[in-house]
Scaffold this active site. Structure first.
Site, PDB file in Angstrom:
ATOM      1  N   GLU A 195      19.830 -37.582 138.274  1.00 48.17           N
ATOM      2  CA  GLU A 195      20.710 -38.613 138.837  1.00 48.17           C
ATOM      3  C   GLU A 195      20.089 -39.116 140.122  1.00 48.17           C
ATOM      4  O   GLU A 195      19.609 -38.347 140.949  1.00 48.17           O
ATOM      5  CB  GLU A 195      22.106 -38.075 139.141  1.00 48.17           C
ATOM      6  N   GLU A 222      26.551 -44.514 147.602  1.00 47.10           N
ATOM      7  CA  GLU A 222      27.758 -43.706 147.459  1.00 47.10           C
ATOM      8  C   GLU A 222      28.318 -43.330 148.822  1.00 47.10           C
ATOM      9  O   GLU A 222      27.582 -43.041 149.760  1.00 47.10           O
ATOM     10  CB  GLU A 222      27.463 -42.442 146.649  1.00 47.10           C
TER      11      GLU A 222
END
Length: 402
Positions: A195, A222
């Site tokens: 990821e 994020e």
């Protein structure tokens, strides 16, 4: 005693001399003429001592060689020479969401959210397009979302093993209870095949909850709640991926061990400045994140709206990362085989609510000073999510030509 019979006093003196001679130290000829051997001369050692000394020397030499090899490896740096990129895919305009599948159901990372399918998202206006952008947002209509607030998670239909990914973002979500992200992973093996993204600390807890299935992924964008501390770029991997090596970047190292099973799967993160996410970024008109995935490593750049390189802003130009200067985050392949850890990468964008990161007391209340409990706040304060939306100008994927 009389010595008269022995020749008188003169004889006595001679006798005394003889006594002194016998009682004194022995003459030099009684001492051995052999000198004691040098203890550092191996020719005088026994066989066992000679063997032990040879073994010791060999061990010392091995240690020296190992240290030299490790230091050399840690000080080495991969070849990030220029690659010629060609545009493969463009996600923008009226067809932006056609390139994605919609993940549906409850959130696997304990988020207080229902992810809505494509038809439901269109009906509720959770995903829609304008003439210049695509919007992905959280529902702001339900006033008593006691089982979770509705939101969206999309995953690109196509997957990639390498490439240059350009994310032009006009607005990033923020506000108490929000946990938005743009990241890359293999959805069928999340994160066994990696990821890539920004600040994945919250999703790291998911790795503990779901076991070994979650092992490799990368976060590109994020943050949580007020999102006023900037972005973090982070990798999460299986074993044998470390970043305690030479790196060239402007961001601040947070951790060098990318292994998902250490430190609650916080990953090997790099901290970006405050204005790289949230309200500060939005006030500047957004910006561009560029992420390069190649055998040499993974690098991420951030460009404010006013400083986007011409080869990104110009639709007819070909991006050249070698001309962009030092990256925000650098994850070289020195001690991490990229082709092993990152394969079949889909682009994912989602806005989670609460969950194991944003909703934890230490983050939600202590760090971000948000009120009450996260789930209660999220269920009953629909209008608080007015800023909980992504607005994307475009996503573009380039791949190197041979």
């Amino acid at each position: 005693m009389s010595y008269a019979g022995y020749g008188g006093p003169s004889r006595k003196a001679a006798f005394d001399d003889d006594i002194n001679l016998v009682s004194g130290p022995p003459p030099s000829y009684y001492h051995s003429t052999r000198t004691k051997g040098n203890r550092w001369d191996p020719r005088g050692w026994n066989r066992r001592s000679q063997i032990l000394s040879v073994v010791g020397i060999v061990i010392v030499l091995i240690i020296i060689i190992v240290i030299a090899v490790v230091e050399s490896r840690n000080g080495s740096y991969p070849d990030y020479s220029k690659l010629n990129y060609k545009l493969q895919e463009t996600y923008e305009g009226s067809t932006f969401f056609d390139n994605f599948n919609y993940f549906t159901g409850y959130d696997p990372s304990q988020g207080f959210v229902h992810y809505v399918d494509a038809a439901g998202s269109a009906e509720m206006n959770l995903t829609y397009v304008t003439s210049t952008s695509a919007i992905l947002r959280v529902d702001t209509s339900e006033t008593n979302a006691i089982t979770g607030r509705k939101s969206v998670r999309i995953e690109s239909k196509n997957q990639f093993n390498d490439g240059l990914f350009i994310f032009d973002i006009l607005h990033t979500p923020y506000g108490c209870g929000t946990w938005p992200a743009v990241w890359l992973t293999d959805p069928a093996n999340w994160p066994n095949h990696g990821e890539i993204g920004e600040k994945p600390a919250g999703r790291s807890q998911l790795g503990n909850d779901m076991g070994t299935i979650l092992t490799r992924y990368t976060d590109v964008v994020e943050a949580v709640n007020q999102a006023n501390t900037g972005n973090q770029v982070t990798l999460h991997t299986t074993a044998d991926c470390e970043m305690n090596v030479k790196r060239e970047m402007t961001g601040v190292v947070l951790s060098t061990d990318c292994l998902n099973s250490t430190d609650s799967n916080s990953g090997c993160g790099v901290q970006a400045p405050d204005d790289t996410y949230g309200q500060a970024l939005n006030n500047d008109g957004g910006g561009v994140y560029a992420m390069e995935l190649r055998d040499a490593g993974i690098r991420t750049w951030f460009f404010p709206r006013s400083s986007i390189p011409s080869d990104i802003g110009n639709t007819t130009a070909t991006p050249d990362p070698s001309s962009w200067g030092t990256a925000l985050a650098d994850f070289p392949s020195t001690k991490c085989d990229m082709s092993t850890h990152f394969t079949n990468q889909s682009i994912i964008a989602n806005i989670d609510i609460c969950g194991s990161w944003a909703g934890s007391t230490s983050v939600y209340n202590t760090e971000d000073q948000c009120p009450g409990t996260c789930t209660t706040f999220a269920a009953t304060n629909a209008t608080a999510f007015a800023n909980a939306y992504f607005e994307f100008a475009s996503f573009k994927v380039y791949q190197a030509t041979s």
